[in-house]
Design a protein around this motif. Structure first.
Motif, short mmCIF file in Angstrom:
data_model
loop_
_atom_site.label_atom_id
_atom_site.label_comp_id
_atom_site.label_asym_id
_atom_site.label_seq_id
_atom_site.Cartn_x
_atom_site.Cartn_y
_atom_site.Cartn_z
N ARG A 134 0.82 -1.20 0.00
CA ARG A 134 0.00 0.00 0.00
C ARG A 134 0.86 1.26 0.00
O ARG A 134 0.58 2.22 -0.72
CB ARG A 134 -0.91 -0.02 1.22
CG ARG A 134 -2.02 1.04 1.16
CD ARG A 134 -1.78 2.15 2.17
NE ARG A 134 -2.82 3.16 2.06
CZ ARG A 134 -2.74 4.24 1.30
NH1 ARG A 134 -1.67 4.44 0.56
NH2 ARG A 134 -3.71 5.12 1.23
N ARG A 137 2.60 1.65 -3.41
CA ARG A 137 1.63 2.13 -4.39
C ARG A 137 1.33 3.61 -4.18
O ARG A 137 1.19 4.38 -5.14
CB ARG A 137 0.35 1.31 -4.31
CG ARG A 137 -0.69 1.68 -5.35
CD ARG A 137 -1.94 0.82 -5.22
NE ARG A 137 -2.62 1.04 -3.95
CZ ARG A 137 -3.73 0.40 -3.58
NH1 ARG A 137 -4.24 -0.52 -4.38
NH2 ARG A 137 -4.30 0.67 -2.43
N GLN A 141 1.72 6.62 -6.95
CA GLN A 141 0.52 7.31 -7.44
C GLN A 141 0.30 8.68 -6.81
O GLN A 141 -0.71 9.31 -7.10
CB GLN A 141 -0.71 6.44 -7.16
CG GLN A 141 -0.70 5.10 -7.85
CD GLN A 141 -1.92 4.25 -7.52
OE1 GLN A 141 -2.63 4.52 -6.54
NE2 GLN A 141 -2.17 3.23 -8.30
N VAL A 145 -3.23 10.77 -8.25
CA VAL A 145 -4.54 10.50 -7.67
C VAL A 145 -5.13 11.77 -7.07
O VAL A 145 -4.41 12.75 -6.79
CB VAL A 145 -4.46 9.40 -6.57
CG1 VAL A 145 -3.99 8.10 -7.18
CG2 VAL A 145 -3.54 9.84 -5.45
N VAL A 151 -6.40 5.79 -2.08
CA VAL A 151 -6.72 4.54 -2.77
C VAL A 151 -6.40 3.40 -1.80
O VAL A 151 -5.25 3.06 -1.57
CB VAL A 151 -5.91 4.39 -4.07
CG1 VAL A 151 -6.27 3.07 -4.76
CG2 VAL A 151 -6.17 5.55 -5.00
N GLY A 152 -7.44 2.83 -1.23
CA GLY A 152 -7.24 1.83 -0.20
C GLY A 152 -7.13 2.46 1.18
O GLY A 152 -6.89 3.67 1.32
N SER A 196 -6.81 -2.63 -1.41
CA SER A 196 -7.98 -2.51 -2.28
C SER A 196 -7.92 -1.21 -3.07
O SER A 196 -7.10 -0.33 -2.79
CB SER A 196 -9.27 -2.56 -1.44
OG SER A 196 -9.41 -1.37 -0.67
N SER A 197 -8.79 -1.10 -4.03
CA SER A 197 -8.87 0.12 -4.85
C SER A 197 -10.02 1.02 -4.42
O SER A 197 -10.33 1.99 -5.11
CB SER A 197 -9.03 -0.25 -6.33
OG SER A 197 -10.19 -1.03 -6.53
N PRO A 199 -12.01 3.95 -2.59
CA PRO A 199 -11.59 5.29 -2.16
C PRO A 199 -11.97 5.57 -0.71
O PRO A 199 -13.11 5.31 -0.29
CB PRO A 199 -12.33 6.21 -3.12
CG PRO A 199 -13.58 5.45 -3.47
CD PRO A 199 -13.21 4.00 -3.46
#
Length: 263
Positions: A134, A137, A141, A145, A151-152, A196-197, A199
Motif C-alpha cells: 500500500r 503504491r 501514485q 490521484v 486509494v485503499g 484494495s482500490s 476510495p
C-alpha cells in the motif's frame, strides 16, 4: 579547549555570499521533520519490544503515539518548507515498521500465535505485506490521484483498527484474544482493505470554514462524552467505522444500480 579545526566549523564562512547563506540555513532545518519521523519509527520499535515482553496495552499505545508523530512530520515539513525526496522515502520506511510490522507482531503475540499450522503467522504476514504494498503504491501514485481520497485504507488507519481492539480489550481485561478466528479475520480483512482500490476520504480538504449539518453537533458531543468515558473504545470505534466506510459505500452504490436496473 576547542581546537582550531573545530572553531572553523562553527565560524561563518567568510566566502559565503548573502544569497548562499539562506540556502545553507534551509538545509539545516531539514533535520526538524525527520526528527518527528524518527520519533514515529522509535515508537513502532518500542511497540514491538513491549509486545515481545507481553505488555500489549503499552504496545498498542506506542503505535498510536507513532500515528501522532507521523501526522506531525509532514505538517512541519510544509510549514518550514523543508519537503524533500529523502523525507518522503524515510517516512514510508518508518510507516512500514510502525503501522505494518509493529501491529502485526503485536496482534500475533497477543492472539494469532495460538493458531496451529502457522495460520496465525500467515494472517500477520498478510497485514505486513499489505502495508508495504500500500505504501509503495501510494508513493508511485501520489502525483496522479485525487488528493481528497486515498486509494485503499491508509496504513495508520488500518493499524488503529487492530491496536484500538488490543488496547480496549486489554484495558478492560476481556479475553477477546482467545477468539482467535475473529482476530484472524479482522487482521486479514483490514490488511486486504489497504491494498484494495476503494476510495477513502483523506480529510485533507477539511478547513475551519467547512459547513456541516446541525446533526453533526450532537454527534460530536456524543463522541466527546464517549472518549471521556472510554478512550480506547472510542478510538477503536472511530477507526473501525472509517475502515468500513468505503466497503459500505461500495455496497450501497451496487444496491442502487441493481434497483435502477430492476425498475
Amino acid at each position: 579547549m576547542m581546537d582550531q579545526e573545530s572553531e572553523k566549523h562553527l565560524e561563518p564562512d567568510s566566502h559565503m555570499t548573502d544569497d548562499e547563506a539562506p540556502k545553507h540555513r534551509r538545509k539545516a532545518i531539514y533535520l526538524l521533520p525527520n526528527l518527528f519521523t524518527t520519533g514515529a519509527l522509535f515508537a513502532g520499535f518500542f511497540a514491538i519490544l513491549r509486545a515481545i515482553q507481553g505488555d500489549f496495552e503499552q504496545a498498542a499505545m506506542a503505535v498510536f503515539v507513532a500515528m501522532i508523530l507521523d501526522g506531525l512530520d509532514g505538517r512541519v515539513a510544509r510549514l518550514t518548507n523543508t519537503q524533500s525526496d529523502f523525507g518522503v522515502q524515510y517516512d514510508s520506511l518508518s510507516d512500514v515498521i510502525s503501522f505494518g510490522l509493529a501491529p502485526a507482531v503485536i496482534i500475533f503475540q497477543w492472539s494469532l500465535n495460538g493458531i496451529d499450522d502457522r495460520w496465525g503467522m500467515l494472517g500477520a504476514f498478510v497485514f505486513v505485506a499489505a502495508a508495504a504494498v500500500r505504501l509503495a503504491r501510494f508513493n508511485v501514485q501520489v502525483e496522479t490521484v485525487d488528493k481528497k481520497y486515498f486509494v485503499g485504507l491508509a496504513s495508520p488507519a488500518a493499524a488503529a483498527v487492530l491496536m484500538g481492539m488490543v488496547w480496549f480489550f486489554e484495558e478492560h481485561g476481556i479475553p477477546f484474544q482467545e477468539n482467535i478466528g475473529w482476530v484472524w479475520i479482522i487482521t486479514v480483512v483490514t490488511g486486504l482493505l489497504m491494498v484494495s482500490s476503494m476510495p477513502y476520504y483523506s480529510f485533507k480538504s477539511v478547513s475551519p470554514q467547512i459547513r456541516v449539518s446541525f446533526l453533526s453537533v450532537p454527534l460530536l458531543i456524543l463522541v466527546f462524552v464517549l472518549a471521556l468515558k472510554d478512550f480506547p473504545l472510542t478510538l477503536w470505534l472511530i477507526a473501525s467505522a472509517y475502515a468500513l466506510s468505503a466497503p459500505l459505500w461500495f455496497i450501497a452504490r451496487r444496491v442502487q444500480k441493481l434497483r435502477r436496473k430492476s425498475s
